[in-house]
Write a protein that holds these residues in place. Structure first.
Motif, PDB file in Angstrom:
ATOM      1  N   CYS A 613       0.825  -1.210   0.000  1.00  0.00           N
ATOM      2  CA  CYS A 613       0.000   0.000   0.000  1.00  0.00           C
ATOM      3  C   CYS A 613       0.859   1.260   0.000  1.00  0.00           C
ATOM      4  CB  CYS A 613      -0.928   0.007   1.213  1.00  0.00           C
ATOM      5  SG  CYS A 613      -2.248  -1.218   1.102  1.00  0.00           S
ATOM      6  N   ILE A 618      -1.726  -1.136  -4.318  1.00  0.00           N
ATOM      7  CA  ILE A 618      -2.837  -1.584  -3.488  1.00  0.00           C
ATOM      8  C   ILE A 618      -3.423  -2.887  -4.003  1.00  0.00           C
ATOM      9  CG2 ILE A 618      -5.063  -0.913  -2.501  1.00  0.00           C
ATOM     10  CD1 ILE A 618      -4.307   1.989  -2.930  1.00  0.00           C
ATOM     11  N   GLU A 619      -3.391  -3.073  -5.325  1.00  0.00           N
ATOM     12  CA  GLU A 619      -3.957  -4.297  -5.888  1.00  0.00           C
ATOM     13  C   GLU A 619      -3.223  -5.535  -5.350  1.00  0.00           C
ATOM     14  OE1 GLU A 619      -2.964  -1.733  -7.604  1.00  0.00           O
ATOM     15  OE2 GLU A 619      -4.815  -0.884  -8.435  1.00  0.00           O
ATOM     16  N   GLU A 622      -4.324  -6.136  -1.862  1.00  0.00           N
ATOM     17  CA  GLU A 622      -5.631  -6.764  -1.736  1.00  0.00           C
ATOM     18  C   GLU A 622      -5.580  -8.225  -2.176  1.00  0.00           C
ATOM     19  OE1 GLU A 622     -10.290  -5.746  -1.964  1.00  0.00           O
ATOM     20  OE2 GLU A 622      -8.842  -4.259  -2.579  1.00  0.00           O
ATOM     21  N   LEU A 643      -5.640  -1.352   4.384  1.00  0.00           N
ATOM     22  CA  LEU A 643      -6.211  -1.203   3.041  1.00  0.00           C
ATOM     23  C   LEU A 643      -7.175  -0.027   2.959  1.00  0.00           C
ATOM     24  CD1 LEU A 643      -6.787  -4.960   2.216  1.00  0.00           C
ATOM     25  CD2 LEU A 643      -5.329  -3.406   0.913  1.00  0.00           C
ATOM     26  N   TYR A 647      -6.839   3.134   0.348  1.00  0.00           N
ATOM     27  CA  TYR A 647      -7.880   3.519  -0.620  1.00  0.00           C
ATOM     28  C   TYR A 647      -8.343   4.952  -0.379  1.00  0.00           C
ATOM     29  CZ  TYR A 647      -8.447  -1.073  -2.796  1.00  0.00           C
ATOM     30  OH  TYR A 647      -8.256  -2.222  -3.531  1.00  0.00           O
ATOM     31  N   CYS A 648      -8.490   5.326   0.875  1.00  0.00           N
ATOM     32  CA  CYS A 648      -8.911   6.692   1.184  1.00  0.00           C
ATOM     33  C   CYS A 648      -7.879   7.711   0.717  1.00  0.00           C
ATOM     34  CB  CYS A 648      -9.151   6.853   2.683  1.00  0.00           C
ATOM     35  SG  CYS A 648     -10.659   6.051   3.258  1.00  0.00           S
ATOM     36  N   ASN A 652     -10.386   6.667  -3.304  1.00  0.00           N
ATOM     37  CA  ASN A 652     -11.312   5.583  -3.641  1.00  0.00           C
ATOM     38  C   ASN A 652     -12.091   5.186  -2.382  1.00  0.00           C
ATOM     39  OD1 ASN A 652     -12.694   3.382  -4.624  1.00  0.00           O
ATOM     40  ND2 ASN A 652     -10.887   2.342  -5.480  1.00  0.00           N
ATOM     41  N   THR A 653     -12.993   6.070  -1.987  1.00  0.00           N
ATOM     42  CA  THR A 653     -13.761   5.821  -0.765  1.00  0.00           C
ATOM     43  C   THR A 653     -14.759   4.675  -0.957  1.00  0.00           C
ATOM     44  OG1 THR A 653     -15.306   7.562  -1.416  1.00  0.00           O
ATOM     45  CG2 THR A 653     -13.539   8.172   0.115  1.00  0.00           C
ATOM     46  N   ALA A 655     -14.192   1.774  -2.441  1.00  0.00           N
ATOM     47  CA  ALA A 655     -13.484   0.552  -2.051  1.00  0.00           C
ATOM     48  C   ALA A 655     -13.257   0.518  -0.537  1.00  0.00           C
ATOM     49  CB  ALA A 655     -12.153   0.458  -2.782  1.00  0.00           C
ATOM     50  N   ALA A 656     -12.991   1.691   0.015  1.00  0.00           N
ATOM     51  CA  ALA A 656     -12.742   1.776   1.459  1.00  0.00           C
ATOM     52  C   ALA A 656     -13.993   1.372   2.245  1.00  0.00           C
ATOM     53  CB  ALA A 656     -12.319   3.189   1.839  1.00  0.00           C
TER      54      ALA A 656
END
Length: 833
Positions: A613, A618-619, A622, A643, A647-648, A652-653, A655-656
């Motif tokens: 991260c 991030i991918e 995850e 994670l 995302y935040c 990308n909220t 996904a969060a």
């Protein structure tokens, strides 16, 4: 030469149940028989007629009043030790003992002539017969400790058996009346001069003589038995007493000592039986006899019988002594019968006895153990009023009492007073006070008392040392902790691995990795054994210092020493690599970890996910997260939060929140960190109202928004330029006693700077100073940037000077800000011209 006959008292027959025969008697008898047989084989024959001239020569030398060394040198080369032994024995009645003694010393020291053990024993007997006890004793001592050249018939390690056996054999053929004196001398020498060897030697000698019907005098029997009982050789004492009774008539002193031995061994019924037997024999028990029995009864909790016996001694006109009352009071105190103890104390005073230290300290200790420190102090005051100053025993008991009743300040003061008065302090008193001081973070005082312990050659326990060393390190006193360890080394004490690990951990935590390495090398030279914790502690220090490569060297070293890395080792190294962005090396180590017996655990996955991260992958993070799910590993909030935060951060909220909902569905409750990340993410994309709704959700979940949550909300308002709203949030924080931190103020200052309101920004900078929050380089860079963008480069340079005066380093952002500000100012001035 006429011999004096020594009368041996008629023995008395006592029936005493001894659990086993005297152990030394059995073994010694066997060794004695072997020696006797060997001596008989080696015994030289009587002198032949051919040696008559030599016999006359030796006789003429040893019968004179003075020694002629020149004659000695003439016949010594013609004699073997065995030949001399035969001659010496045959002329013993004509020998001058003093001349013979000089001859033995001359021959052994000047000619290195080795006499037989029998020759020495014969000389000692001659000296004793002539009342030359001191020379006889000294010669015996020198013979026993090997300072004379001797021809032994057996192993010198059992020379005491050979000496005693020869003495016994000589008693049959030469002056048998001397047997008692010889036995007295041998037993006394072994009990005094050689007591460091243990009383087994004295018992062996006693056994050899008693087996031949020769017993030491009653005085020596008393001395031997008393020595054994005092040395706590109680069982041997009982066995020896049984043997003594076959050859001597015990007196009141021997009976009293034997009774004491039975009582010490817990054989109170045997002690009472012996007491009855001595009365039947018409031997009147004295106060010591009664005290021994009373003491034995009290130790067994038989107080009623003890008091009954005390009354009996009064009826028999044997007055109780101070010791009698002291024993009874001690017995009552042990059973917590304090009222009865005080009654005995009063009776004692009525009879004219003044309580001594033993009585007072017994009472004080009893009250302290019960936790009644107030009564203990009253006794102490009474003691002082009688002119008796509290001693070490008193203070040690009081310290125990203070600790038990939670009066630790008084315990510390008492300990300090003991030190100032130079009194002896027991380990328990030190330990109790030092432990309390450590628990209450008073490490300077704890260290002071620990040093005092070491001065008195007392070693603190391992647990206490670890507690103190850990506490010192946590309080930034690594140097003091190190000095303490070296003081222990100087005293010859060891430091165990747990304590040394605590010190190394403290030094690594403080960033003193180099010093920790030096300390480790020093400890290794002193015999420290490294363990897994030691290595992991050092690896942690290397990784925290940004040097995971040093950690890998340690990992290789631990493997060479046969210590296998564990999950924690791999987690530390992975974290070290991820922290400096070396993800390729981290992936290699991850694969290695997967090949181990234990494999990655949840923390290993967490470290890798965090590393991915932070590296904006991030991918991959995850993917590992999903792998954990497929392996049905027990997930925790930390992995989710990692994670969610990532995302935040990229906005990308969606996904969060998906992850947030997933953790709830698995029964994992969101934490304050979860909410602060989500609030921060929503504020970053301008959804402040949604962020505020999360505050209400937090409260419903029983979580109170913390400074991070409020700071995230303030950051959202500052980005939108809504400083009034930001101020309202700041006031709300104050109303619920949540204090803004450096980040909160820095964000607020940045918000005002963006609006060009440098006055308000400056006010906040002053507020920080008033609240004791020191601005850092980031705060000043934000404030400086505000001045530069407002065209006030001169003020920006003043901020730069302020940074330097406060000891802050100018970083790349500082220089870039100043350069950009100066260039913008120059361009603006040129345009105006």
């Amino acid at each position: 030469m006429d011999l004096r006959r020594l009368s041996i008292p008629k023995p008395c027959s006592l029936s005493i149940a001894v659990s086993r025969p005297l152990t030394h008697v059995t073994s010694t008898a066997q060794q004695q028989q072997e020696l006797h047989n060997r001596n008989q084989q080696q015994q030289p024959p009587p002198p032949q007629s051919s040696n008559q001239s030599l016999l006359k020569w030796v006789s003429s030398v040893l019968s004179k009043q003075s020694l002629d060394p020149s004659k000695c040198k003439l016949f010594l080369p013609n004699l073997s030790p065995q030949e001399f032994d035969t001659l010496f024995f045959s002329i013993r009645s004509n020998v001058n003992p003093k001349t013979a003694l000089r001859f033995f010393y001359f021959a052994s020291q000047s000619c290195n002539f080795r006499f037989t053990v029998r020759s020495y024993c014969l000389l000692i007997r001659l000296l004793l017969f002539s009342n030359l006890l001191s020379p006889a004793r000294l010669l015996l001592i020198r013979l026993i400790d090997g300072k004379m050249p001797v021809l032994y018939a057996s192993n010198p390690s059992i020379r005491h058996i050979e000496i005693a056996s020869q003495m016994v054999d000589l008693n049959v053929t030469a002056e048998p009346a001397l047997g008692v004196q010889i036995a007295d001398l041998l037993v006394h020498v072994y009990c005094t001069q050689f007591k460091n060897l243990g009383f087994g030697y004295a018992i062996d000698v006693f056994s050899i003589f008693s087996n031949k019907g020769i017993f030491p005098s009653l005085k020596t029997c008393n001395f031997l038995l008393n020595s054994l009982v005092k040395a706590n050789e109680v069982q041997k004492g009982i066995e020896v007493f049984e043997t003594m009774c076959r050859g001597v008539s015990p007196d009141v002193f021997l009976f009293s000592t034997a009774i004491n031995a039975f009582c010490k061994r817990g054989r109170i019924e045997d002690a009472i039986g012996l007491f009855t037997k001595m009365e039947e024999l018409g031997i009147a028990p004295n106060v010591v006899t009664y005290n021994n029995i009373i003491h034995g009864l009290c130790r067994n909790g038989r107080l009623y019988e003890a008091f009954h016996l005390k009354e009996k001694m009064v009826l028999r006109e044997v007055e109780p002594s101070l010791i009698t009352y002291s024993i009874l009071i001690n017995g009552l105190i042990k059973l917590e019968k304090f009222d009865d103890a005080n009654f005995v104390l009063k009776e004692m005073s009525v009879r004219g006895f003044v309580p001594n230290y033993v009585v007072y300290n017994t009472l004080i200790d009893g009250y302290c153990k019960k936790g009644n420190i107030s009564e203990a102090l009253k006794i102490r005051d009474d003691m002082v009023s009688k002119g008796m100053s509290p001693n070490s025993v008193t203070f040690n008991s009081l310290i125990h009492g203070f600790c038990k009743s939670g009066q630790m300040d008084n315990a510390e003061n008492a300990l300090e007073e003991m030190l100032s008065r130079g009194l002896s302090i027991n380990q328990g008193a030190y330990t109790s006070v030092i432990k309390w001081l450590c628990i209450n973070s008073r490490f300077d005082s704890a260290l002071h008392f620990t040093k005092e312990m070491l001065l008195r050659n007392l070693r603190p326990g391992d647990g206490l040392l670890t507690l103190l060393v850990s506490g010192l390190c946590k309080n930034g006193k690594q140097a003091e902790a190190t000095e303490l360890c070296f003081r222990l080394f100087e005293k010859g004490f060891t430091v165990n691995t747990v304590t040394s690990n605590a010190l190394i951990h403290g030094m690594c935590e403080a960033g003193n990795l180099k010093e920790a390495g030096k300390l480790l090398m020093e400890m290794l030279q002193r015999g420290l054994i490294l363990d897994k914790v030691t290595y992991n502690t050092l690896i942690l220090g290397c990784c925290k210092d940004g040097k995971p490569e040093e950690g890998f060297k340690l990992k290789e070293d631990m493997i060479k020493r046969g210590i296998q890395p564990d999950n924690y080792t791999y987690n530390l190294l992975l974290h070290g690599l991820c922290s400096i962005g070396k993800m390729e090396e981290a992936i290699e180590l991850w694969e290695e970890c997967k090949r181990t017996v234990f494999g990655p655990d949840i923390y290993t996955y967490g470290v890798m996910i965090d590393g991915f991260c932070k590296a904006d992958k991030i991918e991959e993070g995850e993917t590992l997260f999903n792998e954990m799910i497929s392996k049905k590993m027990e997930l925790n909030p930390v992995v989710y939060n990692t994670l969610i935060r990532a995302y935040c951060k990229i906005g990308n909220t969606t996904a969060a929140f998906r992850l947030s909902n997933d953790m709830k569905s698995r029964g994992i409750l969101p934490t304050s960190v979860t909410y602060s990340s989500l609030i921060h993410g929503l504020c970053n994309i301008g959804l402040i109202e949604d962020a505020k709704c999360l505050f209400d959700e937090m409260r419903k979940e029983g979580l109170l928004p913390n400074v991070a949550c409020y700071t995230a909300l303030i950051g959202g308002y500052c980005k939108l330029g809504q400083m009034d709203e930001a101020e309202s949030v700041l006031q709300e924080m104050a109303s619920i006693n949540i204090h803004p931190n450096k980040i909160t103020y820095t964000i607020m200052i940045g918000g005002y700077c963006k609006l060009g309101d440098m006055k308000e920004a400056a006010k906040l900078l002053n507020v920080m100073a008033e609240k004791g929050i020191s601005p850092d380089s980031i705060t000043y860079n934000v404030f400086m940037d505000g001045h530069c963008k407002g065209g006030n480069v001169e003020e920006a340079f003043k901020v730069c000077d302020r940074m330097l005066s406060e000891g802050l380093s100018l970083d790349e952002i500082t220089y870039t800000t100043l350069i950009d500000g100066w260039q913008s100012s120059t361009i603006t001035n040129q345009d105006n011209h």
